[in-house]
Design a protein around this motif. Structure first.
Motif, mmCIF file in Angstrom:
data_model
loop_
_atom_site.group_PDB
_atom_site.id
_atom_site.type_symbol
_atom_site.label_atom_id
_atom_site.label_comp_id
_atom_site.label_asym_id
_atom_site.label_seq_id
_atom_site.Cartn_x
_atom_site.Cartn_y
_atom_site.Cartn_z
ATOM 1 N N ILE A 92 0.843 -1.184 0.000
ATOM 2 C CA ILE A 92 0.000 0.000 0.000
ATOM 3 C C ILE A 92 0.884 1.241 0.000
ATOM 4 N N ASP A 93 0.296 2.355 -0.378
ATOM 5 C CA ASP A 93 0.992 3.634 -0.347
ATOM 6 C C ASP A 93 0.966 4.149 1.083
ATOM 7 N N THR A 94 2.131 4.352 1.653
ATOM 8 C CA THR A 94 2.212 4.868 3.035
ATOM 9 C C THR A 94 2.524 6.361 3.050
ATOM 10 N N TYR A 95 2.659 6.976 1.882
ATOM 11 C CA TYR A 95 2.931 8.411 1.742
ATOM 12 C C TYR A 95 4.268 8.815 2.371
ATOM 13 N N ALA A 96 5.198 7.883 2.428
ATOM 14 C CA ALA A 96 6.525 8.126 3.008
ATOM 15 C C ALA A 96 7.496 8.511 1.894
ATOM 16 N N TYR A 97 7.270 9.678 1.278
ATOM 17 C CA TYR A 97 8.069 10.093 0.133
ATOM 18 C C TYR A 97 9.166 11.094 0.487
ATOM 19 N N GLY A 98 9.268 11.496 1.761
ATOM 20 C CA GLY A 98 10.302 12.444 2.150
ATOM 21 C C GLY A 98 11.679 11.848 1.938
ATOM 22 N N ASN A 99 12.591 12.640 1.359
ATOM 23 C CA ASN A 99 13.917 12.076 1.101
ATOM 24 C C ASN A 99 15.062 12.921 1.643
ATOM 25 N N GLY A 100 14.790 14.021 2.324
ATOM 26 C CA GLY A 100 15.854 14.893 2.815
ATOM 27 C C GLY A 100 16.197 14.660 4.273
ATOM 28 N N ILE A 101 17.084 15.511 4.782
ATOM 29 C CA ILE A 101 17.434 15.442 6.201
ATOM 30 C C ILE A 101 16.194 15.786 7.017
ATOM 31 N N GLY A 102 15.914 14.980 8.015
ATOM 32 C CA GLY A 102 14.752 15.173 8.865
ATOM 33 C C GLY A 102 13.499 14.487 8.362
ATOM 34 N N SER A 103 13.522 13.965 7.150
ATOM 35 C CA SER A 103 12.336 13.310 6.588
ATOM 36 C C SER A 103 12.136 11.891 7.096
ATOM 37 N N GLY A 104 13.195 11.253 7.521
ATOM 38 C CA GLY A 104 13.088 9.862 7.960
ATOM 39 C C GLY A 104 12.139 9.672 9.125
ATOM 40 N N GLU A 105 12.155 10.600 10.058
ATOM 41 C CA GLU A 105 11.268 10.471 11.220
ATOM 42 C C GLU A 105 9.800 10.538 10.798
ATOM 43 N N GLY A 106 9.451 11.516 9.969
ATOM 44 C CA GLY A 106 8.079 11.625 9.477
ATOM 45 C C GLY A 106 7.679 10.437 8.617
ATOM 46 N N ASN A 107 8.597 9.990 7.761
ATOM 47 C CA ASN A 107 8.333 8.795 6.952
ATOM 48 C C ASN A 107 8.015 7.608 7.852
ATOM 49 N N SER A 108 8.847 7.414 8.881
ATOM 50 C CA SER A 108 8.679 6.264 9.775
ATOM 51 C C SER A 108 7.332 6.302 10.487
ATOM 52 N N GLN A 109 6.919 7.480 10.909
ATOM 53 C CA GLN A 109 5.619 7.617 11.557
ATOM 54 C C GLN A 109 4.489 7.294 10.586
ATOM 55 N N GLY A 110 4.621 7.764 9.341
ATOM 56 C CA GLY A 110 3.615 7.462 8.327
ATOM 57 C C GLY A 110 3.555 5.983 7.996
ATOM 58 N N ILE A 111 4.708 5.357 7.909
ATOM 59 C CA ILE A 111 4.751 3.920 7.624
ATOM 60 C C ILE A 111 4.030 3.160 8.728
ATOM 61 N N ARG A 112 4.290 3.508 9.968
ATOM 62 C CA ARG A 112 3.633 2.832 11.092
ATOM 63 C C ARG A 112 2.117 3.057 11.037
ATOM 64 N N ARG A 113 1.706 4.266 10.690
ATOM 65 C CA ARG A 113 0.268 4.574 10.627
ATOM 66 C C ARG A 113 -0.428 3.690 9.584
#
Length: 144
Positions: free
Chosen positions: A28-49
Motif C-alpha cells: 500500500i501507499d504509506t505516503y513516506a516520500y520524504g527524502n531529505g534530512i529530517g524526513s526519515g522520522e516523518g516517513n517512519s511515523q507514516g509507515i507505522r500509521r
C-alpha cells in the motif's frame, strides 16, 4: 553535524536487522516520500500509521530503546546516504567504515511507490528502488 555544530544525526552502533522486509505484507501507499534530512522520522511515523503493527524495517527502528533513547527511526534516502558517505564505506571524511556497515543493501524509509522503496548498496553507494518484500539490512538513526 550541521553548520552550527549543535544539531545532527546519530546512527545506532550496530544493525537492527540483517534481513527484514520494508513492509508488513501489505503493498500500500504509506505516503513516506520524504527524502531529505529530517524526513526519515516523518516517513517512519507514516509507515507505522499505514502498515500498523508487524515485523518490518521501520517498526524495528521505532521500537528501539538504546542508550536510554527511544526516538530512533528508519532514515530517509538522503540520511542513509550521509551514513554511507561519512561513517560507512563511502569514506569522504577519510574515517573508513567506522559504522561497521556490512557490504550489503540497507533500507531507507523513503517509499518509491505502492510496491517498492529505496535502499542503498553499502558496497558501492548505489541507491535503487526495490520491492518492499525484499530482504535488506536495517540501521536506525536519531536526530539531536
Amino acid at each position: 553535524l550541521d553548520g552550527s555544530g549543535c544539531q545532527g544525526l546519530v546512527a545506532a552502533p550496530s544493525d537492527q536487522s540483517t534481513g527484514i522486509q520494508w513492509y508488513n505484507g501489505s503493498y500500500i501507499d504509506t505516503y513516506a516520500y520524504g527524502n531529505g534530512i529530517g524526513s526519515g522520522e516523518g516517513n517512519s511515523q507514516g509507515i507505522r500509521r499505514w502498515q500498523s503493527s508487524g515485523n518490518y524495517a521501520s517498526q524495528l527502528c521505532q521500537d528501539l530503546n538504546l542508550g536510554g533513547k527511544t526516538d530512533w527511526y528508519l532514515s530517509s534516502k538522503y540520511e542513509l546516504n550521509l551514513m554511507y558517505e561519512n561513517i560507512g564505506q563511502g569514506n569522504v571524511l577519510g574515517l573508513g567504515n567506522v559504522g561497521n556497515f556490512a557490504n550489503y543493501y540497507y533500507w531507507s524509509s523513503t517509499e518509491y511507490d505502492d510496491f517498492s522503496a529505496w535502499d542503498q548498496n553499502f558496497t558501492d553507494g548505489y541507491q535503487l528502488n526495490v520491492s518492499k518484500g525484499a530482504i535488506n539490512f536495517v540501521r536506525a538513526v536519531r536526530a539531536f
